[in-house]
Enzyme design. Structure first.
Site, short mmCIF file in Angstrom:
data_model
loop_
_atom_site.label_atom_id
_atom_site.label_comp_id
_atom_site.label_asym_id
_atom_site.label_seq_id
_atom_site.Cartn_x
_atom_site.Cartn_y
_atom_site.Cartn_z
N GLU A 171 -26.49 34.88 29.08
CA GLU A 171 -26.99 33.82 30.97
C GLU A 171 -26.65 32.48 29.98
OE1 GLU A 171 -31.53 34.30 30.23
OE2 GLU A 171 -31.34 36.34 31.19
N TYR A 235 -36.72 38.92 35.72
CA TYR A 235 -38.02 39.54 35.53
C TYR A 235 -39.82 39.48 36.31
CZ TYR A 235 -36.54 38.99 30.60
OH TYR A 235 -35.93 39.26 29.03
N GLU A 261 -29.76 42.67 31.42
CA GLU A 261 -31.57 42.78 31.03
C GLU A 261 -32.33 42.39 32.05
OE1 GLU A 261 -31.12 39.63 28.85
OE2 GLU A 261 -33.06 38.77 29.12
N LYS A 299 -42.33 42.83 17.85
CA LYS A 299 -43.56 41.85 17.31
C LYS A 299 -44.68 41.55 18.37
CE LYS A 299 -41.28 37.57 19.07
NZ LYS A 299 -40.67 36.41 18.90
C1 IDC Z 1 -36.77 36.02 24.34
C2 IDC Z 1 -37.49 37.20 23.36
C3 IDC Z 1 -37.97 36.32 22.54
C4 IDC Z 1 -37.89 35.34 21.84
C5 IDC Z 1 -36.81 35.07 22.70
C6 IDC Z 1 -35.79 33.54 21.25
O1 IDC Z 1 -38.52 38.04 23.70
O2 IDC Z 1 -39.38 37.55 21.01
O3 IDC Z 1 -38.21 34.54 20.77
O4 IDC Z 1 -35.91 35.52 23.41
O5 IDC Z 1 -34.87 33.09 22.39
C7 IDC Z 1 -34.21 36.53 28.66
C8 IDC Z 1 -33.15 36.83 27.49
C9 IDC Z 1 -33.96 36.60 26.24
C10 IDC Z 1 -35.46 36.83 25.69
C11 IDC Z 1 -35.93 36.98 27.16
C12 IDC Z 1 -37.68 36.74 26.84
O6 IDC Z 1 -31.74 36.97 27.75
O7 IDC Z 1 -33.28 36.03 25.49
O8 IDC Z 1 -35.73 36.78 24.80
N1 IDC Z 1 -35.39 36.16 29.22
O9 IDC Z 1 -37.64 35.39 27.30
N2 IDC Z 1 -33.46 35.81 29.43
C13 IDC Z 1 -34.82 35.47 30.40
C14 IDC Z 1 -35.77 35.99 29.64
#
Ligand code: IDC
Length: 341
Positions: A171, A235, A261, A299
């Site tokens: 991303e 999301y 994702e 977690k």
């Molecule tokens: C989030 C994890 C979270 C962690 C965080 C760290 O869910 O537990 O603490 O990263 O940076 C993304 C990213 C993905 C994110 C996820 C949710 O690719 O790494 O993971 N997210 O925030 N893009 C949109 C949402």
């Protein structure tokens, strides 16, 4: 007359069954004859905007993403992948190699978590996404040298296996990280390195604004290479019709998209929104978009499929009480137990 009606009904019923089962058969991790998805689909390829099997038929792959391998890499092993394949009907595993926040740049041994994932997937006949998880580091050029070396090694080692899919920047984000100025030039270099060893396997390129601005890539696509796809992420609690419309415009312009994702929650990883997920599942089904769901972790965040502290050793064999609401839902989706219209 009655006989004809009965015969007609029987015929309709047979067609109905045939249409149900063929729909399901195309999304099975292992079919009734014990053939894995990789045995059936073989070498993937892009035709037009579709991901297709070796025979040239459009396919939709569905599966799970790991959480950051440096945090929850205990699930990146053969036992868990086998459980996901056999109990969850998962065709695809994504190995998410964060670079920062304690990831690969400071912990290069994490490469072995990717290797474990790839070797398990090859053994189990699953497809595997090798995810170079650009995230807080924003611009893929920051660690380009490491990326080139990493993908050079991965392609050399595993490029001959049809199981492999390269995801070269999760991303990219930030106003200064533009498609034509930063991401495309980075991608062209990495693709050239991969293609030295691996002429065929799919390579997926991240898009600006956390892999949402697929329209920007559509305006200036990568040329000169086959089997290139572009990343679309969503999301469900945060993104809806506007993003779907953008994705449709990109597909209309000729881009092949892969949802490497997506989450059932807000984009911070919390608050399960099943109602908002269904339109996205329909959208992905309609356009045959392959996907990996975020993510396998315990977690305690709502997008994680396990409840807090369950399966602490990473063994699989989960029962319903181990699974979060999102996990219970995802398992049903993957097993085709919830109808997607
Ligand atoms: C989030 C994890 C979270 C962690 C965080 C760290 O869910 O537990 O603490 O990263 O940076 C993304 C990213 C993905 C994110 C996820 C949710 O690719 O790494 O993971 N997210 O925030 N893009 C949109 C949402």
């Amino acid at each position: 007359m009655k006989k004809y009606v009965a015969a007609l009904c029987a015929l309709c019923f047979v067609f109905f069954l045939a249409s149900c089962s063929s729909d399901k058969d195309t999304r099975l991790a292992v079919d009734k004859d014990g053939r894995t998805v990789v045995e059936r689909y073989g070498q993937l390829q892009i035709i037009g905007t579709n991901l297709c099997n070796e025979a040239g038929e459009p396919v939709q792959l569905r599966g799970m993403s790991s959480h950051g391998l440096h945090w929850h890499g205990k699930y990146a092993n053969r036992d868990v992948l086998k459980w996901l394949r056999d109990d969850w009907n998962t065709q695809l595993w994504r190995a998410a190699l964060y670079l920062t926040e304690g990831g690969y740049i400071t912990g290069p041994v994490l490469k072995f978590k990717v290797i474990d994932s790839v070797e398990a997937a090859i053994d189990l006949g699953m497809y595997v996404l090798i995810d170079w998880h650009v995230h807080r580091d924003r611009d893929p050029n920051v660690y380009k040298a490491q990326s080139l070396a990493f993908f050079d090694e991965m392609a050399q080692k595993y490029g001959s296996y049809p199981n492999i899919i390269y995801e070269i920047c999760n991303e990219p984000n930030g106003d200064d990280v533009t498609w034509s100025g930063s991401i495309k030039p980075y991608a062209e270099e990495v693709i050239a390195v991969i293609r030295k060893h691996d002429p065929n396997n799919i390579i997926i390129v991240g898009t600006p604004t956390w892999s949402q601005d697929v329209d920007k890539a559509a305006e200036d696509p990568i040329i000169g290479y086959d089997n290139i796809m572009y990343t679309l992420h969503f999301y469900a609690g945060s993104h809806g019709e506007e993003l779907m419309a953008k994705a449709e415009r990109a597909m209309d312009a000729g881009l092949a998209l892969f949802v490497t994702e997506w989450g059932t929650t807000l984009d911070n990883g919390d608050q399960f929104h099943p109602d908002k997920v269904m339109p996205w599942l329909s959208f992905m089904r309609k356009h045959n978009l392959s996907w990996a769901n975020w993510s396998v972790n315990n977690k305690g965040e709502d997008s994680g499929i396990l409840k807090y502290n369950k399966d602490r050793n990473g063994k699989g064999g989960w029962v319903d009480s181990d699974l979060s609401p999102s996990g219970l839902f995802l398992r049903k989706i993957l097993k085709n137990e919830i109808k997607i219209k």
